[in-house]
Design an enzyme around this catalytic site. Structure first.
Site, PDB file in Angstrom:
ATOM      1  N   THR A 263       1.255   7.827  12.919  1.00  0.00           N
ATOM      2  CA  THR A 263       0.412   6.634  12.330  1.00  0.00           C
ATOM      3  C   THR A 263       1.208   4.833  12.393  1.00  0.00           C
ATOM      4  O   THR A 263       0.214   4.228  12.799  1.00  0.00           O
ATOM      5  CB  THR A 263       0.455   6.985  10.773  1.00  0.00           C
ATOM      6  N   GLY A 264       2.219   4.767  12.710  1.00  0.00           N
ATOM      7  CA  GLY A 264       3.093   3.795  13.074  1.00  0.00           C
ATOM      8  C   GLY A 264       2.269   3.458  14.352  1.00  0.00           C
ATOM      9  O   GLY A 264       2.043   2.156  14.643  1.00  0.00           O
TER      10      GLY A 264
ATOM     11  N   GLU B 241       8.913  16.898  14.448  1.00  0.00           N
ATOM     12  CA  GLU B 241       9.407  16.647  13.007  1.00  0.00           C
ATOM     13  C   GLU B 241       8.040  17.219  11.961  1.00  0.00           C
ATOM     14  O   GLU B 241       6.785  17.737  12.806  1.00  0.00           O
ATOM     15  CB  GLU B 241       8.812  14.801  12.681  1.00  0.00           C
TER      16      GLU B 241
ATOM     17  N   CYS C 231      13.089  10.955   7.069  1.00  0.00           N
ATOM     18  CA  CYS C 231      12.451  10.638   8.642  1.00  0.00           C
ATOM     19  C   CYS C 231      13.936  11.088   9.050  1.00  0.00           C
ATOM     20  O   CYS C 231      14.104  10.631  10.406  1.00  0.00           O
ATOM     21  CB  CYS C 231      11.870   9.249   8.490  1.00  0.00           C
TER      22      CYS C 231
ATOM     23  N   LYS D  23       1.131  -1.735   0.033  1.00  0.00           N
ATOM     24  CA  LYS D  23      -0.029  -0.425  -0.402  1.00  0.00           C
ATOM     25  C   LYS D  23       0.885   1.310   0.287  1.00  0.00           C
ATOM     26  O   LYS D  23       1.722   2.107   0.963  1.00  0.00           O
ATOM     27  CB  LYS D  23      -0.777   0.066   1.087  1.00  0.00           C
TER      28      LYS D  23
ATOM     29  N   GLY E 282       6.901   5.843   8.120  1.00  0.00           N
ATOM     30  CA  GLY E 282       5.932   6.923   7.709  1.00  0.00           C
ATOM     31  C   GLY E 282       5.734   7.248   9.458  1.00  0.00           C
ATOM     32  O   GLY E 282       7.055   7.528  10.398  1.00  0.00           O
ATOM     33  N   SER E 283       4.975   8.399   9.513  1.00  0.00           N
ATOM     34  CA  SER E 283       4.833   9.087  11.135  1.00  0.00           C
ATOM     35  C   SER E 283       5.029   7.699  12.077  1.00  0.00           C
ATOM     36  O   SER E 283       3.969   7.055  12.050  1.00  0.00           O
ATOM     37  CB  SER E 283       4.176   9.865  10.760  1.00  0.00           C
ATOM     38  N   THR E 284       5.204   8.968  13.690  1.00  0.00           N
ATOM     39  CA  THR E 284       4.683   7.352  14.626  1.00  0.00           C
ATOM     40  C   THR E 284       3.542   7.833  14.734  1.00  0.00           C
ATOM     41  O   THR E 284       3.155   6.751  15.556  1.00  0.00           O
ATOM     42  CB  THR E 284       5.749   8.303  15.799  1.00  0.00           C
TER      43      THR E 284
ATOM     44  N   GLU F 262       8.985   1.852  11.012  1.00  0.00           N
ATOM     45  CA  GLU F 262      10.211   3.354  10.915  1.00  0.00           C
ATOM     46  C   GLU F 262       9.792   4.232  11.166  1.00  0.00           C
ATOM     47  O   GLU F 262       8.671   4.356  10.121  1.00  0.00           O
ATOM     48  CB  GLU F 262      11.134   2.442   9.556  1.00  0.00           C
TER      49      GLU F 262
END
Length: 493
Positions: A246-247, A397, A299, A189, A242-244, A265
Site C-alpha cells: 500500500t505504501g 511479513e 511492524c 484517514k 501500513g503495508s509495503t 513507514e
C-alpha cells in the site's frame, strides 16, 4: 485494579461516535454509505461507521486548507500551540478507559495493554511535541557584510495521515502530534478495521482548543477515502504507516497528482539474533514478547529468530515451554495473555501461512485457530523451525503470532542471514561481548538495532527503516522535519 467485570460494564456503557469529523463537527458521509465495525473477539457488530468517499475527502481537505490559510493555527505562537497540545494530552489521560476500550473492541487487542501502554504513549507524545515546539529556533546563515540570511522551518500546509489498525490511537498520534505541533492542518484517514478511537480523538482535540478545521477525520475504505486523499491535488504531504504494497501505491498516487511529499513507514521481517554467549533466560522471554506482543501485529515484530547452532536445542526447549503459557483469551480480561486478530479476513491469511508452513518446516508449538467462549478471531502462538531460506515465513511479513526459527554457525553467517530480506525496519542482537554488539549492530541494515532487548523505542529516538520498510522517521524531534520546509529569507541591509 480494573477487573473483567469492570471492563465489561464499561464497554457496555460506551456509545462510540461513528461519523466523519469535519470543521469541528460530526456528520454523515455525503453518500450516506457506512461500513461495519465488528468486534473480532466476539463477532458482534459494534457500530455502523460513516464511510468517507471522494466528496467527503474534498470537504475535509478544503476545511484543512481554509484553517491553514487563515493562520488560526499555522501562524499562532509556538507557546499557544504548546498549551493546546498539553491540554489534549490531559484529555486523553482523562478519557483513558474509553479510548483503550475503543481500540480493544475495534481490533481485538488486550484492553490492559491499550490502557497501560497505548493511551499513555499517545498522551505523552502530544505533551512531548507540545513541549518541544517552542524550544526550536531558526538559523542565521553566514553571509558577506551588508546581508542577513534567515533560515526558518515553515509548516507545509495540509497533511494527509493514513494510519493502520494495529495500534489505532497511538500510531495516529505518531503522525498527528508532530504535524500539528509544526502548525499544519491534518486530514486523518484511520484504517477501516479500527477507526473509532481516531474519531473520538478529533472531538477531544477541539475540546482542548484546537481550532475547527485543523484536524479532520475521514473514516473510510482504502480504495475510496485512501485513494482520494493520496491523489488529492491540495494535499501537501502524505504520512503513511501500513503495508509495503500500500505504501508503494501512495508513491504512485503522488506521481499521478501533485508530486506531494510521501513519508512511508512500512512492513518488516525483523531478525532477533542470539549468540552463544547471550543471557539465554532473558533472551527467551524477550523472544516471546518480540514475536507475540499485540498478537504479532507489530511492524517491527521480531518474527525471525536466529539462534547460534550450539544453543539452539536448549533455547528452543525453553522457548516452547514458556510459549505454552501464552494463550488467547478474552481481550477484556486482565488475565489474558493474547488477544484477537483484527478480523476474519486477516485471521484466514495468518492461518494460511501456518498451513503452508506445515509442508515447509516443523511446527514446534501452536499452529491452530482458536476460539474463546466458542467464537472469535484467535490464533495460537506458533513457532516453526527447519525452514528453507526461501520459505515464505522467512521472507514475508505475516503480521500475526507466528515465529520462524533459523540457525547460524558464526557471526558472518548471522549477519548475512539477518540482512537477507527486502525489509530493514528493526533487528535485535543478544551477546555479552560489547565489541561484537557494536560490530553486528553496525553491519545490520535496520533503522533500529536493539542490543540485549527487543523493539526498543521512545519518544526521544527516531523510528523508521531502510529498504522496503520505508523512509522518513516517526518519533523524536526528527519527525518534525517531515512536516516542515526550509525557507531562506535574504535581506540586503
Amino acid at each position: 485494579m480494573t477487573t473483567l467485570d469492570d471492563w465489561t460494564r464499561l464497554a457496555a456503557e460506551i456509545t462510540p461516535r461513528t461519523e466523519i469529523f469535519i470543521d469541528g463537527k460530526y456528520r454523515a458521509a455525503f453518500s450516506g454509505a457506512t461500513f461495519d465495525s465488528i468486534n473480532p473477539a466476539t463477532g458482534d457488530l459494534i457500530a455502523e461507521v460513516s464511510s468517507a468517499e471522494a466528496h467527503d475527502v474534498d470537504a475535509a481537505v478544503a476545511s484543512g486548507r481554509a484553517a491553514f490559510e487563515s493562520g488560526v493555527w499555522s501562524r499562532t505562537s509556538a507557546s499557544h500551540r504548546k498549551r493546546v497540545m498539553q491540554r489534549l494530552a490531559e484529555l486523553i489521560t482523562d478519557n483513558a478507559q474509553e479510548l483503550a476500550l475503543l481500540d480493544s473492541m475495534d481490533m481485538g487487542k488486550l484492553v490492559a495493554e491499550a490502557y497501560a501502554v497505548d493511551v499513555p504513549s499517545a498522551a505523552d507524545l502530544f505533551a512531548f511535541y507540545g513541549e518541544a515546539i517552542d524550544k526550536r529556533g531558526g538559523e542565521i546563515a553566514p553571509t558577506e557584510p551588508g546581508n542577513l540570511a534567515l533560515v526558518t522551518r515553515e509548516p507545509l500546509g495540509v497533511v494527509g495521515a493514513v494510519t493502520p489498525w494495529n495500534f489505532p490511537l497511538d500510531l495516529a498520534v505518531w503522525k498527528l502530534a508532530p504535524a500539528l505541533a509544526a502548525g499544519n492542518s491534518v486530514v486523518l484517514k484511520p484504517a477501516e478495521q479500527a477507526p473509532l478511537s481516531s474519531v473520538r480523538l478529533a472531538e477531544l482535540a477541539v475540546e482542548a482548543g484546537l481550532p475547527e478545521g485543523v484536524l479532520n477525520v475521514v473514516p473510510g475504505l482504502g480504495p475510496t477515502a485512501g485513494a482520494a486523499l493520496g491523489l488529492h491535488q491540495d494535499v501537501d504531504v502524505i504520512a503513511f504507516t501500513g503495508s509495503t504494497e500500500t505504501g508503494k501505491r501512495f508513491l504512485r498516487y503522488a506521481a499521478d497528482s501533485n508530486a506531494k511529499q510521501v513519508w512511508l513507514e512500512c512492513g518488516g521481517k525483523s531478525p532477533n539474533v542470539v549468540f552463544d554467549d547471550a543471557d539465554l533466560d532473558a533472551a527467551v522471554d524477550k523472544a516471546i514478547f518480540g514475536a507475540f506482543y499485540n498478537q504479532g501485529a507489530v511492524c517491527s515484530s521480531n518474527s525471525r529468530l536466529l539462534l547460534h547452532a550450539s544453543i539452539a536445542d536448549e533455547f528452543l526447549t525453553e522457548l516452547v515451554r514458556r510459549t505454552a503459557e501464552v494463550r488467547p483469551g478474552n481481550p477484556l480480561d486482565p488475565a489474558s495473555t493474547l488477544g484477537a486478530l483484527v478480523d476474519e479476513k486477516h485471521t484466514q491469511r495468518v492461518v494460511g501461512f501456518i498451513e503452508r508452513a506445515r509442508a515447509d518446516g516443523d511446527i514446534l508449538i501452536g499452529g491452530s485457530r482458536e476460539t474463546v467462549d466458542g467464537r472469535g478471531c484467535f490464533v495460537a502462538p506458533t513457532i516453526v523451525a527447519n525452514l528453507s531460506p526461501a520459505a515464505e515465513l522467512i521472507t514475508d511479513e505475516v503480521f500475526g503470532p507466528v515465529l520462524a526459527v533459523q540457525t547460524f554457525g558464526d557471526e558472518a553467517e548471522a549477519v548475512a542471514m539477518a540482512n537477507d530480506t527486502v525489509y530493514g525496519l528493526a533487528a535485535s542482537v543478544w551477546t555479552r561481548d560489547l565489541s561484537r554488539a557494536h560490530r553486528v549492530a553496525a553491519a545490520l541494515h535496520a533503522g533500529t538495532v536493539s542490543v540485549n532487548t527487543v523493539d526498543a523505542l521512545s519518544a526521544q529516538t527516531p523510528f523508521g527503516g531502510f529498504k522496503q520498510s520505508g523512509f522518513g522517521r516517526d518519533l523524536s524531534l526528527h519527525a518534525l522535519e517531515k512536516y516542515t520546509g526550509l525557507k531562506t529569507t535574504w535581506i540586503a541591509l
